[in-house]
Design a protein around this motif. Structure first.
Motif, mmCIF file in Angstrom:
data_model
loop_
_atom_site.group_PDB
_atom_site.id
_atom_site.type_symbol
_atom_site.label_atom_id
_atom_site.label_comp_id
_atom_site.label_asym_id
_atom_site.label_seq_id
_atom_site.Cartn_x
_atom_site.Cartn_y
_atom_site.Cartn_z
ATOM 1 N N ASP A 106 35.847 28.593 44.532
ATOM 2 C CA ASP A 106 34.826 27.829 45.014
ATOM 3 C C ASP A 106 34.727 28.430 46.419
ATOM 4 O OD1 ASP A 106 32.423 26.420 45.277
ATOM 5 O OD2 ASP A 106 33.638 24.498 45.383
ATOM 6 N N GLU A 107 33.416 28.538 47.033
ATOM 7 C CA GLU A 107 33.242 29.153 48.520
ATOM 8 C C GLU A 107 33.808 30.586 48.592
ATOM 9 O OE1 GLU A 107 30.925 27.581 49.673
ATOM 10 O OE2 GLU A 107 30.832 25.433 49.336
ATOM 11 N N VAL A 108 33.637 31.118 47.618
ATOM 12 C CA VAL A 108 34.525 32.571 47.882
ATOM 13 C C VAL A 108 33.908 33.360 48.977
ATOM 14 C CG1 VAL A 108 32.864 33.846 46.425
ATOM 15 C CG2 VAL A 108 35.174 34.611 46.406
ATOM 16 N N ASN A 109 32.728 33.143 49.318
ATOM 17 C CA ASN A 109 32.158 33.868 50.572
ATOM 18 C C ASN A 109 32.958 33.305 51.881
ATOM 19 O OD1 ASN A 109 30.742 31.423 49.738
ATOM 20 N ND2 ASN A 109 29.052 31.840 51.082
ATOM 21 N N LEU A 110 33.605 32.126 51.870
ATOM 22 C CA LEU A 110 34.219 31.761 52.989
ATOM 23 C C LEU A 110 35.719 32.216 52.851
ATOM 24 C CD1 LEU A 110 32.962 28.008 53.254
ATOM 25 C CD2 LEU A 110 32.365 30.208 54.456
ATOM 26 N N LEU A 111 36.378 32.882 51.744
ATOM 27 C CA LEU A 111 37.536 33.280 51.558
ATOM 28 C C LEU A 111 37.745 34.416 52.343
ATOM 29 C CD1 LEU A 111 39.983 32.308 49.830
ATOM 30 C CD2 LEU A 111 39.295 34.103 48.221
ATOM 31 N N ASP A 112 39.188 34.540 52.930
ATOM 32 C CA ASP A 112 39.347 35.773 53.662
ATOM 33 C C ASP A 112 39.474 37.065 52.732
ATOM 34 O OD1 ASP A 112 41.212 36.811 55.937
ATOM 35 O OD2 ASP A 112 42.322 37.655 54.189
ATOM 36 N N ASP A 113 38.939 38.107 53.465
ATOM 37 C CA ASP A 113 38.511 39.451 52.577
ATOM 38 C C ASP A 113 39.587 40.034 52.126
ATOM 39 O OD1 ASP A 113 35.905 38.949 53.079
ATOM 40 O OD2 ASP A 113 35.679 40.687 54.589
ATOM 41 N N HIS A 114 40.750 39.826 52.512
ATOM 42 C CA HIS A 114 42.096 40.409 52.162
ATOM 43 C C HIS A 114 42.240 39.802 50.870
ATOM 44 C CE1 HIS A 114 45.937 41.945 51.811
ATOM 45 N NE2 HIS A 114 46.497 40.873 51.941
ATOM 46 N N LEU A 115 42.217 38.593 50.435
ATOM 47 C CA LEU A 115 42.570 37.909 49.220
ATOM 48 C C LEU A 115 41.522 38.225 48.201
ATOM 49 C CD1 LEU A 115 43.742 34.268 50.327
ATOM 50 C CD2 LEU A 115 45.062 36.142 49.826
ATOM 51 N N VAL A 116 40.473 38.208 48.531
ATOM 52 C CA VAL A 116 39.202 38.775 47.702
ATOM 53 C C VAL A 116 39.347 39.914 47.072
ATOM 54 C CG1 VAL A 116 36.661 39.125 47.480
ATOM 55 C CG2 VAL A 116 37.456 37.346 48.893
ATOM 56 N N ASP A 117 39.875 40.944 47.973
ATOM 57 C CA ASP A 117 40.159 42.224 47.674
ATOM 58 C C ASP A 117 41.499 42.142 46.627
ATOM 59 O OD1 ASP A 117 38.920 44.490 48.478
ATOM 60 O OD2 ASP A 117 39.940 44.347 50.323
ATOM 61 N N ILE A 118 42.492 41.407 46.876
ATOM 62 C CA ILE A 118 43.541 41.227 45.916
ATOM 63 C C ILE A 118 43.075 40.724 44.571
ATOM 64 C CG2 ILE A 118 45.712 39.704 45.383
ATOM 65 C CD1 ILE A 118 46.259 40.072 48.538
ATOM 66 N N LEU A 119 42.091 39.674 44.673
ATOM 67 C CA LEU A 119 41.612 39.112 43.416
ATOM 68 C C LEU A 119 41.008 40.164 42.639
ATOM 69 C CD1 LEU A 119 40.050 35.478 44.560
ATOM 70 C CD2 LEU A 119 41.841 36.052 42.987
ATOM 71 N N LEU A 120 40.032 40.944 43.439
ATOM 72 C CA LEU A 120 39.214 41.902 42.743
ATOM 73 C C LEU A 120 40.015 42.863 41.988
ATOM 74 C CD1 LEU A 120 36.329 41.763 45.075
ATOM 75 C CD2 LEU A 120 35.978 41.012 42.825
ATOM 76 N N ASP A 121 40.981 43.175 42.704
ATOM 77 C CA ASP A 121 41.853 44.339 42.238
ATOM 78 C C ASP A 121 42.480 44.052 41.071
ATOM 79 O OD1 ASP A 121 41.281 46.347 44.088
ATOM 80 O OD2 ASP A 121 42.739 45.997 45.350
ATOM 81 N N SER A 122 43.189 42.858 41.011
ATOM 82 C CA SER A 122 43.817 42.208 39.850
ATOM 83 C C SER A 122 42.842 42.099 38.555
ATOM 84 C CB SER A 122 44.492 41.006 40.030
ATOM 85 O OG SER A 122 45.605 40.880 41.090
ATOM 86 N N ALA A 123 41.707 41.507 38.877
ATOM 87 C CA ALA A 123 41.000 41.518 37.911
ATOM 88 C C ALA A 123 40.333 42.686 37.073
ATOM 89 C CB ALA A 123 39.413 40.581 38.316
ATOM 90 N N ALA A 124 40.202 43.919 38.076
ATOM 91 C CA ALA A 124 39.678 45.144 37.418
ATOM 92 C C ALA A 124 40.906 45.627 36.624
ATOM 93 C CB ALA A 124 39.244 45.997 38.787
ATOM 94 N N SER A 125 42.297 45.718 37.179
ATOM 95 C CA SER A 125 43.266 46.551 36.668
ATOM 96 C C SER A 125 44.022 45.523 35.643
ATOM 97 C CB SER A 125 44.271 46.890 37.605
ATOM 98 O OG SER A 125 44.838 45.489 38.062
ATOM 99 N N GLY A 126 43.843 44.040 35.628
ATOM 100 C CA GLY A 126 44.497 43.462 34.751
ATOM 101 C C GLY A 126 46.078 43.335 34.896
ATOM 102 N N ARG A 139 45.191 39.049 33.558
ATOM 103 C CA ARG A 139 43.804 39.434 32.811
ATOM 104 C C ARG A 139 42.940 38.276 32.779
ATOM 105 N NH1 ARG A 139 43.131 44.027 28.487
ATOM 106 N NH2 ARG A 139 43.994 45.122 30.365
ATOM 107 N N PHE A 140 42.020 38.020 33.733
ATOM 108 C CA PHE A 140 41.358 36.781 33.546
ATOM 109 C C PHE A 140 39.981 36.927 34.001
ATOM 110 C CE2 PHE A 140 43.195 37.798 37.668
ATOM 111 C CZ PHE A 140 42.153 37.728 38.632
ATOM 112 N N VAL A 141 38.985 36.013 33.589
ATOM 113 C CA VAL A 141 37.611 36.060 34.065
ATOM 114 C C VAL A 141 37.657 35.381 35.401
ATOM 115 C CG1 VAL A 141 35.342 35.024 33.562
ATOM 116 C CG2 VAL A 141 36.739 35.697 31.577
ATOM 117 N N LEU A 142 37.105 36.146 36.392
ATOM 118 C CA LEU A 142 37.015 35.807 37.845
ATOM 119 C C LEU A 142 35.520 35.331 38.027
ATOM 120 C CD1 LEU A 142 38.051 35.478 40.802
ATOM 121 C CD2 LEU A 142 37.145 38.081 41.050
ATOM 122 N N VAL A 143 35.642 34.017 38.426
ATOM 123 C CA VAL A 143 34.299 33.335 38.600
ATOM 124 C C VAL A 143 34.309 32.765 40.305
ATOM 125 C CG1 VAL A 143 32.678 31.278 37.902
ATOM 126 C CG2 VAL A 143 34.155 32.736 36.188
#
Length: 348
Positions: free
Chosen positions: A149-169, A185-189
């Motif tokens: 929730d409020e992903v636009n307020l999350l630290d960019d570094h953590l968003v990067d880690i999330l997106l990398d894991s979501a993409a690679s599994g 491997r998860f659905v990132l919302v």
């Protein structure tokens, strides 16, 4: 019976949610094919974002996991298995399994990298030669839904880690030359309010879909939403009973779509038109093309069809492309309208 019901935390039924069709469709398609890459939901406060996301997780059928495994490992799919489980299978060990609800993990705004990725006990590793891993939220979210929730307020570094894991599994944790890798491997919302700032374009682009939701303006629809919620709050059990058949039907439709997905085909000419639309809209990279193809197949499977048609593409393409357009600060045209205009030109 009532005492048991009162202790259970009831989740609002997904099929009881009124309106917000765009958000509901994006979530269903990502559940059918997690490789779409998750969904970013942007909208006003109090529009039911969190309620809808929890409701889709609650709706899904239980999954089979290896007993006492930290990563919800699958018993037969190597891509969804931890290294420990793979090793036990190679050694011929008999593994027990059990059924669990699909994990629904919330990432709090103040989370640290260790909380997200997990930690390695360096002292134990150096002194005793034992790799001890304390799993983080990425481990717990494997084969489930990770909600920010409020992903636009999350630290960019953590968003990067999330997106990398979501993409690679996969998630890899490295400390002092010691490395541990596990399936993730998860659905990132992600959800957020546009008034509190947008995500950087390069991060936004990596979400598969982007749903925009607005506060309902129609008075009769607002009354319907309020009444539905009040009914649930007063007697959750009766409300869930009322929607039980619809819930079971949607669950069955999702399971059928998941099983059909690999056999759905999309004609070469339609692929060319999707890429032509992306070119006309100046979409950077090929992520838009890939996601639109995937989403169209998932929607066709959801409709129990084995071939994608033009209507399937039209239904999903705005969700897949609107957040990939270059923003012009002076532009008064909504990005969704811009996508629709180009789609209608090319398909007509």
């Amino acid at each position: 019976m009532n005492k048991i019901q009162n202790k259970t935390r009831h989740i609002f039924p997904f099929t009881a949610i009124v309106g917000q069709e765009e958000m509901k469709l994006a979530l269903i398609l990502n559940v059918i094919d997690p490789k779409i890459g998750g969904v970013m939901i942007m909208g006003d406060r109090g529009t039911g974002k969190s309620t809808t996301i929890r409701a889709i997780a609650d709706l899904l059928p239980k999954i089979e996991v290896v007993l006492d495994d930290l990563f919800n490992s699958h018993i037969s799919d190597y891509d969804l298995m931890s290294d420990v489980v793979k090793q036990k299978i190679q050694e011929g060990s008999n593994l027990s399994t059990h059924l669990i609800k699909v994990p629904m993990i919330d990432l709090p705004l103040g989370a640290t990298e260790d909380r997200l990725c997990g930690t390695i006990d360096i002292e134990k590793a150096l002194n005793e030669g034992i790799k001890t891993f304390e799993p983080g939220l990425l481990a717990k979210a494997n084969r489930g839904i990770l909600y920010v929730d409020e992903v636009n307020l999350l630290d960019d570094h953590l968003v990067d880690i999330l997106l990398d894991s979501a993409a690679s599994g996969w998630n890899t944790v490295e400390r002092e030359g010691i490395s541990i890798r596990h399936p993730s491997r998860f659905v990132l919302v992600g959800s957020g309010n546009p008034e509190e700032g947008e995500l950087r374009p390069q991060l936004l682009d990596r979400f598969g879909m982007h749903a925009e939701i607005r506060t309902v303006k129609d008075p009769s629809l607002r009354v319907q939403i309020v009444e539905q919620r009040s009914k649930f709050d007063q007697d959750p059990f009766s409300c869930m009973k009322e929607f039980e058949d619809k819930q079971n039907q949607l669950k069955e439709d999702i399971v059928i779509a998941q099983s059909m997905l690999s056999s759905v085909v999309i004609d070469y000419d339609l692929k060319v038109k999707i890429s032509k639309i992306c070119g006309e809209l100046n979409v950077d990279g090929l992520r838009g093309d890939i996601v639109t193809n995937r989403a169209a197949k998932a929607f066709a499977a959801y409709q129990k069809k084995d071939e994608v048609d033009v209507d399937d593409i039209k239904k999903v393409i705005t969700l897949c492309l609107r957040h990939r357009l270059r923003k012009d600060p002076l532009d008064t045209i909504d990005s969704g309208t811009k996508v629709n205009d180009v789609v209608n030109d090319i398909f007509n």
